[in-house]
Design an enzyme around this catalytic site. Structure first.
Site, PDB file in Angstrom:
ATOM      1  N   GLU A 155      55.065  17.935 -25.196  1.00  0.00           N
ATOM      2  CA  GLU A 155      54.474  17.026 -24.218  1.00  0.00           C
ATOM      3  C   GLU A 155      53.523  17.765 -23.276  1.00  0.00           C
ATOM      4  O   GLU A 155      52.457  17.249 -22.930  1.00  0.00           O
ATOM      5  CB  GLU A 155      55.586  16.332 -23.422  1.00  0.00           C
ATOM      6  N   GLU A 179      50.483  18.337 -25.147  1.00  0.00           N
ATOM      7  CA  GLU A 179      49.751  17.074 -25.222  1.00  0.00           C
ATOM      8  C   GLU A 179      48.977  16.850 -23.914  1.00  0.00           C
ATOM      9  O   GLU A 179      47.823  16.424 -23.921  1.00  0.00           O
ATOM     10  CB  GLU A 179      50.776  15.949 -25.411  1.00  0.00           C
ATOM     11  N   CYS A 217      60.467   9.623 -22.839  1.00  0.00           N
ATOM     12  CA  CYS A 217      61.818  10.064 -23.197  1.00  0.00           C
ATOM     13  C   CYS A 217      62.813   8.917 -23.104  1.00  0.00           C
ATOM     14  O   CYS A 217      63.888   8.978 -23.677  1.00  0.00           O
ATOM     15  CB  CYS A 217      62.291  11.160 -22.254  1.00  0.00           C
ATOM     16  N   SER A 275      52.857   9.273 -24.323  1.00  0.00           N
ATOM     17  CA  SER A 275      53.064  10.498 -25.087  1.00  0.00           C
ATOM     18  C   SER A 275      53.631  10.101 -26.443  1.00  0.00           C
ATOM     19  O   SER A 275      54.521   9.259 -26.529  1.00  0.00           O
ATOM     20  CB  SER A 275      54.050  11.398 -24.351  1.00  0.00           C
ATOM     21  N   LYS A 334      69.788   4.207 -26.005  1.00  0.00           N
ATOM     22  CA  LYS A 334      69.701   5.220 -27.057  1.00  0.00           C
ATOM     23  C   LYS A 334      70.306   4.702 -28.361  1.00  0.00           C
ATOM     24  O   LYS A 334      69.942   5.150 -29.436  1.00  0.00           O
ATOM     25  CB  LYS A 334      70.403   6.512 -26.628  1.00  0.00           C
ATOM     26  N   GLU A 379      67.419   3.040 -29.878  1.00  0.00           N
ATOM     27  CA  GLU A 379      66.318   3.941 -30.211  1.00  0.00           C
ATOM     28  C   GLU A 379      66.454   4.550 -31.608  1.00  0.00           C
ATOM     29  O   GLU A 379      65.455   4.766 -32.290  1.00  0.00           O
ATOM     30  CB  GLU A 379      66.247   5.062 -29.167  1.00  0.00           C
ATOM     31  N   GLU A 408      59.903   6.446 -37.951  1.00  0.00           N
ATOM     32  CA  GLU A 408      59.860   7.867 -37.580  1.00  0.00           C
ATOM     33  C   GLU A 408      61.229   8.394 -37.159  1.00  0.00           C
ATOM     34  O   GLU A 408      61.418   9.597 -37.053  1.00  0.00           O
ATOM     35  CB  GLU A 408      58.865   8.103 -36.440  1.00  0.00           C
ATOM     36  N   CYS A 428      68.465   9.421 -15.738  1.00  0.00           N
ATOM     37  CA  CYS A 428      69.625   9.323 -16.637  1.00  0.00           C
ATOM     38  C   CYS A 428      70.964   9.535 -15.916  1.00  0.00           C
ATOM     39  O   CYS A 428      71.991   9.043 -16.384  1.00  0.00           O
ATOM     40  CB  CYS A 428      69.509  10.323 -17.770  1.00  0.00           C
TER      41      CYS A 428
END
Lengths: 581, 163
Positions: free
Chosen positions: A278, A281, A299, A319, A358, A361, A367, A509
């Site tokens: 990142e 990037e 994230c 990102s 999550k 996710e 991917e 988080c």
């Protein structure tokens, strides 16, 4: 200041303080049920009634500001009887199947029933038969257990600006539901789980997948590996008598080995890798002008879902880097399997996360199968792990301290602060600074990005160039930041920011939707402090200094943003409908 | 999602746009036009007014007046006022549940009947009373219901004279 008397005890508080908060000054706890410190009082339950001494008039303490000269009685036989009746009335609309409930032993209603010693039900039962909704695979809605306190609706609509949950119908028929008779999975729900974090009863709780993990652990064909997220280490102890924020990383490694995992990894390593990608990037976009600025972090899967549904015009800013635990997943089934000479098909990867999103996710796009297999097999929340520990009969407090397994276990301070709002930004800046200047930042701590303020705006200098940054947490704070970008675009003005971090949950988080119950700003702060203290105590503070990250790039990935990195560590986004029905 | 509804709701929205409490007024107009508030229109309203769909449904379900499903061809209203109640309205209602296979507020699959409970219809002397469409039937027994309904479903129009 206002002077008043509560139960004969004189107190002095600031103007506007509620009777509830003022009573605490006199060491008096007025019971509450609908009230939550994060939220405005809805005054819906009525358990906090108190009375004025002079005329016996009753007020709800949670929403009544104390006034000069008030004499208040918070507890007497009459008030206690009223409160008991309130609890009994709530119970008359409640299924009372506590033993099989997702909140058994940590339910706020159950506690009140116990405190008031309710042994009989005097009122006729009226419980609505509303089917359970597990459609999201992340949180479960059991609307029949709802006590209509309104916390989840307030959280979903105002704190998170998602508007998946609402109160439908009225009076005794009131129920929590998405708009119309649709499943939560077809609604705007982004699975952040904040509703479950704030629900006082078992009406909303995490989708339990512990049995999948037990099955994996029992399967001799499987090579079970596990990772823990940064924020879990400072909250898991709360289920075992530790204070919030106590860093229990090494005991957690030990307990995961005792549960039967063959290798114990740390998501903070994945975070270090995320930062390599990142930050590169960012440098690519900022210095080499390739790509759109500002760059926005990705994230947080609830934030990603929110953006895809509500702000798809921002996709270019995102990102492309996967979240740390997804990076861990794909590396465990490629790099680690190769190092250990294990058939990647046998690797069974479990993520212990502070998060319900999550769970969604891990199958979000193709991917997430970059290794050729589902990169993460199961996600457990902190709450589910605590239950597994209890089932396994482990004495957590007495466990020895152990180390993580190489090659995906060793991390830097930059990786571990991912768990607090501003942490990703801080870690990325440490490395971006190095990538641009090839020097270490003189002081690695960026105090301005820390703390619980909803939107944090600041700037730092990299080689005399000013980098403007913004950090938002709690989804309702995002719009302000995004609108500033839209405004600049519309008026052809320079972008207000270069780099933006967003976390869906307030506090990041550490305050995640899968964390132990009862979160407040005080607890968010303690957990964050635990992470920052951990960072502070580490020899290596910057992700690019992690020797295992360097080894990973040297021996496997090549360079950040290289071909293999792109294949394994990056993803893309697409606009998704807000409602599917 | 239905897309067949082509309303000129833009005009309705335009009319109320800047007025306070406009959502309820707009929903009223929609309901008057369609007999219910179709979901597709709620979606469009949500966009035009920048009001979340959840808020629109909070309003729609709070007021009994608003309907979310198309009304049946005939509304069967069972009076549960005191007189009718005492004269056996609950039995009539039970029979209607049984024959039509729907609960109050619902519409039969073929779209013919919609079942409603009402309070007093102002003809307590005829108790127990059921209203189908605009016709009132009084002095009913449970066993009358089958024949009564069959007159509507067969012919598509009432044939029997009101009592």
């Amino acid at each position: 200041m206002v002077k008043a008397v509560i139960n004969g005890i004189p107190i002095e508080v600031e103007e506007g303080v509620t009777i509830l908060d003022a009573a605490r000054k006199a060491q008096i706890n007025i019971p509450t049920l609908c009230k939550h410190p994060d939220l405005t009082s809805s005054a819906s339950c009525g358990i906090c009634v108190v009375k004025l001494k002079k005329n016996n008039r009753m007020f709800r303490a949670c929403c009544t500001p104390i006034e000069e000269g008030m004499e208040i009685i918070t507890h007497d036989p009459e008030i206690i009887e009223i409160r008991r009746t309130v609890v009994e009335l709530i119970l008359s609309n409640h299924p009372n199947d506590c033993l099989k409930c997702g909140r058994n032993n940590n339910c706020e209603l159950q506690k009140l029933v116990a405190d008031f010693g309710i042994r009989e039900e005097h009122f006729d039962k009226f419980v609505r038969d509303i089917p359970k909704d597990s459609s999201t695979g992340t949180i479960v809605l059991e609307a029949s257990k709802c006590i209509k306190c309104g916390r989840c609706v307030d959280v979903c609509q105002n704190m998170q600006d998602v508007w998946a949950l609402s109160f439908l119908e009225r009076g005794i028929h009131t129920r929590i539901s998405p708009a119309g008779d649709i499943k939560l999975a077809d609604s705007p729900c982004v699975r952040c789980g904040q509703c479950s974090e704030h629900c006082p009863t078992g009406a909303i709780f995490e989708f339990d997948e512990t049995s999948k993990v037990w099955e994996g652990l029992m399967d001799p064909e499987k090579y079970c590996v596990v990772q823990i997220a940064p924020a879990v280490r400072v909250s898991i102890g709360e289920s075992f008598g530790f204070q919030p924020g106590v860093n229990l990383t090494k005991k957690t490694y030990a307990l995961l080995r005792r549960l039967g995992f063959k290798a114990v990894f740390d998501t903070s390593f994945g975070a270090d890798v995320t930062i390599m990608e990142e930050a590169s990037e960012f440098v690519e976009r900022f210095v080499h002008k390739k790509g759109t600025l500002p760059l926005i972090t990705t994230c947080c899967p609830a934030w990603v879902d929110f953006m895809e549904k509500f702000h798809p015009d921002m996709i270019d800013h995102f990102s492309s880097c996967k979240s740390p635990h997804e990076i861990m997943g794909v590396l465990s089934k490629t790099y680690f399997a190769r190092e250990k000479k294990i058939d990647p098909e046998k690797v069974f990867m479990v993520s212990i996360m502070p998060c319900t999103a999550k769970k969604y996710e891990i199958t979000r796009t193709d991917e997430m199968f970059a290794s050729g297999y589902q990169d993460i097999d199961v996600v457990l929340t902190t709450r589910e792990l605590a239950r597994m520990v209890k089932q396994a009969g482990l004495d957590f407090a007495q466990l020895p301290e152990e180390e993580p397994d190489h090659v995906l276990g060793d991390y830097t301070g930059g990786g571990v602060i991912f768990g607090a709002t501003g942490g990703v930004m801080e870690a990325a800046l440490r490395t971006a600074y190095y990538l641009v200047t090839e020097k270490q930042f003189p002081k690695v701590e960026f105090e301005n990005v820390r703390g619980l303020k909803g939107v944090k705006e600041t700037s730092i200098k990299i080689d005399d160039t000013k980098v403007n940054i913004a950090i938002a947490h709690g989804l309702s704070n995002v719009e302000y930041v995004l609108n500033k970008i839209r405004e600049a675009k519309k008026n052809n003005q320079p972008m207000p920011y270069h780099f933006i971090e967003v976390m869906a949950c307030p506090g990041g988080c550490v305050g995640g939707g899968g964390q132990p119950y009862g979160v407040t700003d005080a607890i968010r702060t303690l957990r964050s402090k635990g992470l920052y203290a951990h960072d502070d105590a580490m020899k290596l503070r910057c992700s690019h200094d992690n020797p295992f990250v360097q080894k990973l790039y040297n021996e496997f990935l090549g360079k950040p943003l290289g071909k293999r990195s792109h294949e394994l560590l990056h993803t893309d986004y697409k606009a998704r409908p807000v409602y599917r029905k | 999602m239905e897309t067949s509804v082509v309303p000129d709701i833009a005009n309705v929205v335009e009319k109320w746009k800047d007025k306070k409490g406009n959502l309820i007024m707009i929903l009223h107009e929609i309901q008057n036009q369609y007999g219910y508030v179709p979901r597709e229109i709620s979606f469009q309203l949500s966009k035009l007014l920048d009001v979340p769909l959840a808020r629109i449904y909070e309003v729609l379900t709070f007021y009994n007046y608003f309907k979310l499903k198309p009304p049946g061809k005939y509304t069967v209203s069972v009076c549960m006022g005191t007189a009718c109640y005492l004269k056996g309205a609950p039995e009539l209602l039970e029979e209607l549940h049984h024959i039509l296979g729907i609960k109050e507020g619902e519409t039969t699959k073929d779209g013919m009947f919609q079942l409603e409970i009402v309070r007093c219809l102002g003809c307590c002397g005829l108790a127990p009373v059921v209203k189908i469409g605009n016709k009132i039937y009084g002095g009913l027994k449970r066993s009358d219901i089958v024949n009564l309904l069959s007159q509507y479903s067969k012919e598509g129009a009432p044939v029997a004279q009101p009592v």
